[in-house]
Design a protein around this motif. Structure first.
Motif, mmCIF file in Angstrom:
data_model
loop_
_atom_site.group_PDB
_atom_site.id
_atom_site.type_symbol
_atom_site.label_atom_id
_atom_site.label_comp_id
_atom_site.label_asym_id
_atom_site.label_seq_id
_atom_site.Cartn_x
_atom_site.Cartn_y
_atom_site.Cartn_z
ATOM 1 N N GLU A 84 0.840 -1.190 0.000
ATOM 2 C CA GLU A 84 0.000 0.000 0.000
ATOM 3 C C GLU A 84 0.876 1.242 0.000
ATOM 4 O O GLU A 84 1.855 1.317 0.738
ATOM 5 C CB GLU A 84 -0.900 -0.022 1.240
ATOM 6 N N LEU A 95 1.019 -3.555 4.386
ATOM 7 C CA LEU A 95 -0.327 -3.014 4.225
ATOM 8 C C LEU A 95 -0.885 -2.625 5.575
ATOM 9 O O LEU A 95 -0.541 -3.226 6.585
ATOM 10 C CB LEU A 95 -1.256 -4.027 3.549
ATOM 11 N N CYS A 106 -6.891 -2.948 4.802
ATOM 12 C CA CYS A 106 -6.797 -2.351 3.459
ATOM 13 C C CYS A 106 -7.375 -3.330 2.451
ATOM 14 O O CYS A 106 -6.851 -4.419 2.270
ATOM 15 C CB CYS A 106 -5.351 -2.044 3.124
#
Lengths: 304, 395
Positions: free
Chosen positions: B218, B305, B309
Motif C-alpha cells: 500500500e 499493508l 486495506c
C-alpha cells in the motif's frame, strides 16, 4: 450443463435474475444450501485471513459446489451504477476464489459494469456463451429474468410490535440468518419489529446524500447512509441497528458518517465475525431493546 | 491564511517548497511520531486504516499551531482513501475546528475540472507572486520531490554495497535534516544535487552480493517510514539492499498518464495474468511489482499493508500463486497503531536469514528464464553522472 450458484454475497438481492436466466437458456441450476457451520468452516479454511466474514462464507459456498456442477456462476461486480463502485473485494473476488480453492470447475466470471439494460444484455450474452450462442434465446431469457427480478421485492417491514428498529447493513449480512445468528427472529422475540432499508424511497436517499461534501462513490454506502439518515429524520423507526462485519472497509466509513450526523437517536453497530459469541450478542440486543422501551415510557411521561 | 499539509515521507518537503515558492505562510507538520499516531487514533474511527489516523494526527498538531487551511488530495477509486476528506471534515468539525478549510484536489471527472480549478484558485489567489513564478514554484516542488525520491532510492539500494556500514544512512539523514533548514527552493535543489554527488563518492564494493528485497504494498505505508516502522532503514542496518517502485513521483506520473492508459505499462503487463481487472488502490501495482521483482532476480519481497486495506488483502490472496509460479519468497507485514516493534525485528531478521541461506544454496531453483538483469551497482555508477542532469522529473 449444471450451473452452480453460490448462495452468498449479493445472491440475496439478485438470485431471482440469475436462476431464471440460467434456467431459461437451458441450464440446470444448483444453489448451495443456506450457510451452515460446515460451509463457514470451509470458507475460513480457504479464504485469506484478513478478508471479511461474508467473503469467507462465499468461499465456503463455492467450495461446497465443487463436484456438484459443471460451472459456477460468480459475477464480477465492478459496479452497479455508472461512475460508482461496490467494494474493491467484489472486483477481486474471482482471483481470491480461483487462487485459493483447488479443483474448481469452470467459472463464469463475466464482469458486471452497470445494471442498466444495455450493459446487462452484453453481460447476458457473454455469460451464456458456454450454453447457447443463439441471440434470440438469450434475449427472451433475459427479458423473462428481468421481469421476475423486478417482481421480487426483498425487504422486511414488521407491523404490530410495540417498538421498531431499522436494520441497516449489507444484504448478505441481514438476510443470512446463520451469520447474523437469527437476528430478525431474536428482535421479534424481544417485541421489536424490523424495518429494512428497502422501504426508504430512492429520492429521499438521493436528497440525504446530496448534503454531503462529497458523494460517496460506493453504491451500497450511498444507500445505507441515505436510508439511515432519512429514517432518523422522519422517525420511521425508534432506533437503528447497523449490522456490520469485522474489517469491512465500507462500514468503517459509513457508520462513522451516520454517527457524526446523529444526535440522540438510538444507534447500535453490531459487528459480525466468525468468532462472534452468541451470549454477548444476545446481551447487547437485550440491552438495546430495554433502552428503546424505557425511552418510550420516558417520553410518554413527558407528554402526559 | 496559514496552510498545512499531511506528512507522507518526502511529500511534505515538496509541499513545503511549493509554499515557499508561492510565498504563502505555512506550518510544516512535525515528523510523524508516536504522539501523532496516538492523537490521530484517539479521534479516528476504530476500523479505519492507518494512514487516516496518522494524517488526522498531523492535522490536529498543525491546527494547534495555528493552521487554518489544509491541502489534501482525493480520489474516486473504490478504495477508502477517496472518503478521507469527508470524514476528516466531520471529525474536525466535531472537535470544534469548524473554521478549518480543507482544500481537496480531487482528480476526477465526478466533480468536474471547474470545481478543481476553483479549489486550487482558493490557494493560489492568496499568493502575491506572478503567474510565471507560480509555475516555477510548481516545477521546483516537483524537482525537489524527484530528487528526494532518487536520493532515497540510491541510499536504500547502495546500503548493501557500502564498505563502511552506515554511510548511506548517515547521508540520508543529513540531507533530510538540511532540507528543513533551507529557505528557498533553489537553494534546496542545489543542496540535493550536491548530495547526489556525495552518494557517488561513497566507498562501495560491487563484488558484495547482498540480499535484494523489493518493498511492495500500500502506497502510504510503503512511502512513510514511520508507518512501516522504518523497515527500509532496518534493512539498511542489516546490510540488505532494498528497492521499491512506488514513490510520490511515480504517483504523480501515474495520475497524469492514467486518462490515456499509459500509466506504468510494465507493471500492468506483469500483473495482467494474475489480476486482469483493477481492484482499486494499488492492488494491481502490488502484484505487478511482485512479478517484476521475481523476474528481475531479486531475492524476496516484503508486502506492507495497513490493517483492513481492501485492495491489498486481495493482492495478499494472490501472492501465494506468484510464490508458487516463480518460487519467490514473500513476507507480509500488516501494520496498525499497535504494531509491536520487537516482533517485526525478529520476523525481519528471520526472513533475511532465510533469503541468505537460499542464496548460499544457489538460488531457489527457479525454472523460468530471468529477464536481463541489471548488473550489480549499475545504478551507483549512473548516479554520479546524473547529478548534473536537469530533467529529473521522471526516470
Amino acid at each position: 450443463m449444471i450451473i452452480g450458484i453460490p448462495q452468498g454475497l449479493l445472491y440475496a438481492k439478485y438470485h431471482v435474475f440469475a436462476t431464471t436466466f440460467m434456467k431459461e437458456i437451458g441450464a440446470k441450476t444448483v444453489a448451495s444450501p443456506t450457510t451452515n457451520k460446515s460451509i463457514l468452516d470451509e470458507g475460513v479454511r480457504y479464504c485469506v485471513d484478513e478478508a471479511c466474514l461474508p467473503m469467507k462464507v462465499y468461499h465456503g459456498h463455492v467450495a461446497w459446489l465443487r463436484g456438484k456442477c459443471d460451472a459456477v456462476l460468480i459475477p464480477r461486480f465492478m459496479s452497479i451504477r455508472p461512475k460508482e463502485h461496490i467494494c474493491p473485494m467484489f472486483c477481486g473476488l474471482i482471483e481470491m476464489v480461483s487462487n485459493h480453492i483447488p479443483d474448481l470447475p469452470l467459472l463464469i466470471d463475466t464482469p458486471v459494469y452497470s445494471l442498466n439494460r444495455d450493459r446487462m444484455l452484453i453481460w447476458a450474452k457473454y455469460a451464456a456463451r458456454f450454453l447457447t450462442k443463439d441471440q434470440k434465446t438469450v434475449d427472451a431469457a433475459f427479458d423473462k429474468a428481468i421481469m421476475r427480478q423486478n417482481d421480487y421485492k426483498p425487504g422486511i417491514n414488521d407491523e404490530g410490535f410495540p417498538a421498531k428498529v431499522a436494520l441497516i447493513g449489507h444484504v448478505y449480512n441481514i438476510y443470512d440468518s446463520f451469520i447474523n445468528m437469527n437476528l430478525v427472529k431474536k428482535l421479534n422475540a424481544l417485541g421489536i419489529g424490523v424495518l429494512t432499508g428497502e422501504y426508504v424511497p430512492g429520492d429521499a436517499i438521493e436528497d440525504e446524500v446530496r448534503q454531503l461534501y462529497k458523494k460517496p462513490f460506493w453504491s451500497l454506502a450511498r444507500e445505507y447512509y441515505g436510508a439511515a439518515v432519512y429514517i432518523r429524520k422522519t422517525k420511521m423507526a425508534d432506533g437503528i441497528i447497523y449490522l456490520s462485519s469485522f474489517s469491512c472497509g465500507i462500514d468503517s466509513i459509513i457508520t462513522e458518517l451516520i454517527k457524526c450526523e446523529n444526535d440522540e437517536f438510538p444507534f447500535m453497530v453490531l459487528k459480525l465475525d466468525e468468532h462472534t459469541g452468541e451470549a454477548g450478542y444476545d446481551t447487547r440486543l437485550d440491552a438495546f431493546s430495554d433502552m428503546l422501551k424505557r425511552r418510550k415510557t420516558k417520553f410518554a411521561r413527558y407528554v402526559s | 491564511m496559514l496552510v498545512t499539509f499531511p506528512n507522507m515521507g518526502n511529500v511534505a518537503f515538496a509541499a513545503r517548497a511549493l509554499c515557499q515558492g508561492l510565498k504563502i505562510p505555512y506550518v510544516m507538520p512535525e515528523k510523524n511520531n508516536k504522539d501523532t499516531l496516538r492523537r490521530g487514533s484517539f479521534y479516528a474511527p476504530e476500523e479505519i486504516c492507518l494512514p487516516f489516523k496518522v494524517m488526522l494526527g498531523n492535522f490536529l498538531e498543525c491546527i494547534e499551531k495555528g493552521a487554518d487551511t489544509i491541502l489534501f488530495v482525493g480520489s474516486c477509486g473504490p478504495c477508502r482513501f477517496g472518503e478521507y476528506c469527508e470524514l476528516h471534515m466531520k471529525i474536525l468539525r466535531r472537535l470544534g475546528y469548524g473554521n478549518v478549510n480543507i482544500v481537496v484536489a480531487d482528480f476526477s471527472p465526478e466533480i468536474g475540472i471547474d470545481a478543481l480549478r476553483h479549489r486550487i484558485a482558493a490557494i493560489s489567489d492568496k499568493s502575491p507572486v506572478g503567474k510565471l513564478e507560480k509555475l516555477k514554484a510548481v516545477k521546483n516542488a516537483m524537482i525537489i520531490e524527484a530528487l528526494c525520491d532518487r536520493l532515497d532510492r540510491i541510499a536504500y539500494e547502495m546500503a548493501g554495497y557500502e564498505v563502511n556500514r552506515g554511510t548511506c544512512k548517515r547521508l540520508m539523514y543529513e540531507y533530510k535534516a538540511k532540507i528543513l533548514e533551507s529557505k528557498e527552493p533553489d537553494e534546496t535543489i542545489a543542496m540535493l544535487r550536491g548530495y547526489l554527488r556525495k552518494f557517488g563518492e561513497v566507498k562501495t564494493d560491487l563484488s558484495l552480493d547482498p540480499v535484494k528485497i523489493a518493498i511492495i504494498g500500500e502506497i502510504y505505508t510503503v512511502i512513510d517510514p514511520f508507518s512501516n516502522l522504518y523497515i527500509e532503514e532496518k534493512l539498511m542496518d542489516l546490510g540488505a539492499s532494498s528497492s521499491r517502485m512506488l514513490t510520490p513521483t511515480w504517483w504523480v506520473k501515474d495520475l497524469v498518464m492514467k486518462p490515456v492508459k499509459l500509466n506504468s505499462p510494465n507493471i500492468n503487463r506483469a500483473a495482467r495474468k494474475y489480476m486482469p481487472f483493477p481492484v482499486g488502490g494499488h492492488g494491481k501495482e502490488c502484484i505487478g511489482e511482485a512479478v517484476l521483482a521475481a523476474k528481475k532476480g531479486m531475492d524476496g519481497a516484503i508486502q506492507i499493508l495497513p490493517l483492513g486495506c481492501m485492495p491489498e488483502v486481495i493482492s495478499k490472496a494472490i501472492l501465494p500463486s506468484i510464490r508458487r509460479d516463480y518460487s519467490f519468497p514473500f513476507m507480509t507485514l500488516i501494520v496498525d497503531e499497535v504494531t509491536g516493534e520487537a516482533g517485526i525485528n525478529t520476523r525481519l531478521e528471520a526472513f533475511l536469514d532465510m533469503l541468505g541461506s537460499i542464496k548460499k544454496r544457489g538460488g531457489s531453483g527457479r525454472k523460468h528464464n530471468l529477464t536481463k538483469m541489471e548488473p550489480a551497482g549499475s545504478l551507483l555508477r549512473r548516479c554520479a553522472n546524473e547529478a548534473d542532469r536537469k530533467e529529473l522529473f521522471f526516470e
